[in-house]
Design a protein around this motif. Sequence first.
Motif, mmCIF file in Angstrom:
data_model
loop_
_atom_site.group_PDB
_atom_site.id
_atom_site.type_symbol
_atom_site.label_atom_id
_atom_site.label_comp_id
_atom_site.label_asym_id
_atom_site.label_seq_id
_atom_site.Cartn_x
_atom_site.Cartn_y
_atom_site.Cartn_z
ATOM 1 N N ILE A 16 0.974 -1.301 0.076
ATOM 2 C CA ILE A 16 0.134 0.148 -0.009
ATOM 3 C C ILE A 16 0.825 1.199 -0.070
ATOM 4 O O ILE A 16 1.962 1.370 0.620
ATOM 5 C CB ILE A 16 -0.759 0.034 1.168
ATOM 6 C CG1 ILE A 16 -1.838 -1.279 1.357
ATOM 7 C CG2 ILE A 16 -1.628 1.341 1.448
ATOM 8 C CD1 ILE A 16 -3.064 -1.143 0.407
ATOM 9 N N THR A 17 0.538 2.272 -0.974
ATOM 10 C CA THR A 17 1.291 3.351 -0.635
ATOM 11 C C THR A 17 0.121 4.535 -0.204
ATOM 12 O O THR A 17 -0.972 4.700 -0.696
ATOM 13 C CB THR A 17 1.809 4.014 -1.939
ATOM 14 O OG1 THR A 17 0.842 3.954 -3.109
ATOM 15 C CG2 THR A 17 2.720 3.007 -2.515
ATOM 16 N N VAL A 18 0.507 5.400 0.795
ATOM 17 C CA VAL A 18 -0.140 6.420 1.277
ATOM 18 C C VAL A 18 0.389 7.507 1.008
ATOM 19 O O VAL A 18 1.676 8.075 1.664
ATOM 20 C CB VAL A 18 -0.502 6.306 2.827
ATOM 21 C CG1 VAL A 18 -1.259 7.441 3.181
ATOM 22 C CG2 VAL A 18 -0.912 4.820 3.381
ATOM 23 N N ASP A 19 -0.029 8.268 -0.182
ATOM 24 C CA ASP A 19 0.621 9.520 -0.446
ATOM 25 C C ASP A 19 -0.123 10.853 0.282
ATOM 26 O O ASP A 19 -1.152 11.254 -0.114
ATOM 27 C CB ASP A 19 0.464 9.636 -2.070
ATOM 28 C CG ASP A 19 1.459 11.028 -2.611
ATOM 29 O OD1 ASP A 19 1.652 11.877 -2.114
ATOM 30 O OD2 ASP A 19 1.360 10.974 -3.775
ATOM 31 N N ILE A 20 0.586 11.388 1.158
ATOM 32 C CA ILE A 20 -0.017 12.236 2.170
ATOM 33 C C ILE A 20 -0.181 13.504 1.379
ATOM 34 O O ILE A 20 -0.921 14.424 1.684
ATOM 35 C CB ILE A 20 0.872 12.319 3.466
ATOM 36 C CG1 ILE A 20 0.746 11.028 4.169
ATOM 37 C CG2 ILE A 20 0.432 13.488 4.413
ATOM 38 C CD1 ILE A 20 1.870 10.858 5.213
ATOM 39 N N ARG A 21 0.862 13.764 0.596
ATOM 40 C CA ARG A 21 0.787 15.007 -0.167
ATOM 41 C C ARG A 21 -0.450 15.416 -1.010
ATOM 42 O O ARG A 21 -0.986 16.176 -1.169
ATOM 43 C CB ARG A 21 2.158 15.350 -0.964
ATOM 44 C CG ARG A 21 3.454 15.360 -0.090
ATOM 45 C CD ARG A 21 4.485 15.381 -1.103
ATOM 46 N NE ARG A 21 4.540 13.793 -1.494
ATOM 47 C CZ ARG A 21 5.583 13.187 -1.595
ATOM 48 N NH1 ARG A 21 6.828 13.551 -1.254
ATOM 49 N NH2 ARG A 21 5.722 11.833 -2.011
ATOM 50 N N ARG A 22 -0.778 14.068 -1.589
ATOM 51 C CA ARG A 22 -1.915 14.298 -2.785
ATOM 52 C C ARG A 22 -3.156 13.586 -2.047
ATOM 53 O O ARG A 22 -4.206 13.239 -2.709
ATOM 54 C CB ARG A 22 -1.501 13.431 -3.853
ATOM 55 C CG ARG A 22 -0.631 14.026 -4.577
ATOM 56 C CD ARG A 22 -0.052 13.274 -6.015
ATOM 57 N NE ARG A 22 0.870 13.855 -6.592
ATOM 58 C CZ ARG A 22 2.302 13.657 -6.406
ATOM 59 N NH1 ARG A 22 2.802 12.780 -5.288
ATOM 60 N NH2 ARG A 22 3.181 14.345 -7.076
ATOM 61 N N ASN A 23 -3.082 13.058 -0.836
ATOM 62 C CA ASN A 23 -4.323 12.420 0.024
ATOM 63 C C ASN A 23 -4.797 11.228 -0.827
ATOM 64 O O ASN A 23 -5.984 11.321 -1.120
ATOM 65 C CB ASN A 23 -5.259 13.682 0.140
ATOM 66 C CG ASN A 23 -6.288 13.119 1.400
ATOM 67 O OD1 ASN A 23 -5.978 12.104 1.848
ATOM 68 N ND2 ASN A 23 -7.647 13.451 1.296
ATOM 69 N N ARG A 24 -3.862 10.342 -1.075
ATOM 70 C CA ARG A 24 -4.320 9.091 -2.092
ATOM 71 C C ARG A 24 -3.512 7.924 -1.542
ATOM 72 O O ARG A 24 -2.287 7.992 -1.036
ATOM 73 C CB ARG A 24 -3.663 9.509 -3.498
ATOM 74 C CG ARG A 24 -4.079 8.401 -4.401
ATOM 75 C CD ARG A 24 -3.708 8.608 -5.879
ATOM 76 N NE ARG A 24 -3.247 10.137 -6.195
ATOM 77 C CZ ARG A 24 -2.556 10.503 -7.349
ATOM 78 N NH1 ARG A 24 -2.267 9.527 -8.045
ATOM 79 N NH2 ARG A 24 -2.327 11.676 -7.378
#
Length: 143
Positions: A128-136
């Motif tokens: 899983i990737t949690v891209d905090i910058r893009r809220n994705r």
Amino acid sequence: MRAAVKAADSAPGYNNRQKTGAVIVRKNRIISVGFNSTKSHPLAKLYSKHPNAIYLHAEIHTIIKALRVDSSISGSSIFIARRTYDSRKKPVGYGLAKPCEGCAAAIAHFNFGLVAYSVDSSPNLSYITVDIRRNRVEKHEEI
């Protein structure tokens, strides 16, 4: 993720349990590699849920090492992988490496931009990737 798997494979392990490794990437360069350890550290104690459970998790270990290289790791990415082993200590797959409550608090405190962690107990690497910058949030699988 492959670098985090390699870190997990090189970890000494604890009582033949699963091994966890982590890497921090900044500006497309690995700046730190860490793994679970029976050593303790004040930063582990700071983020630990229990005062007696202060052993280094892979995430905290790699954060400590990264701070020695660069005092500002804000916006960096952290990749965490757990390897599973059979009774003969041969790697058989991957396990859930979602950060615990304490490690998640440390990741939030140091303002990471992306968090990736392995999931499932399968022979194929899923994460899983949690891209905090893009809220994705996205799930990936390597075959």
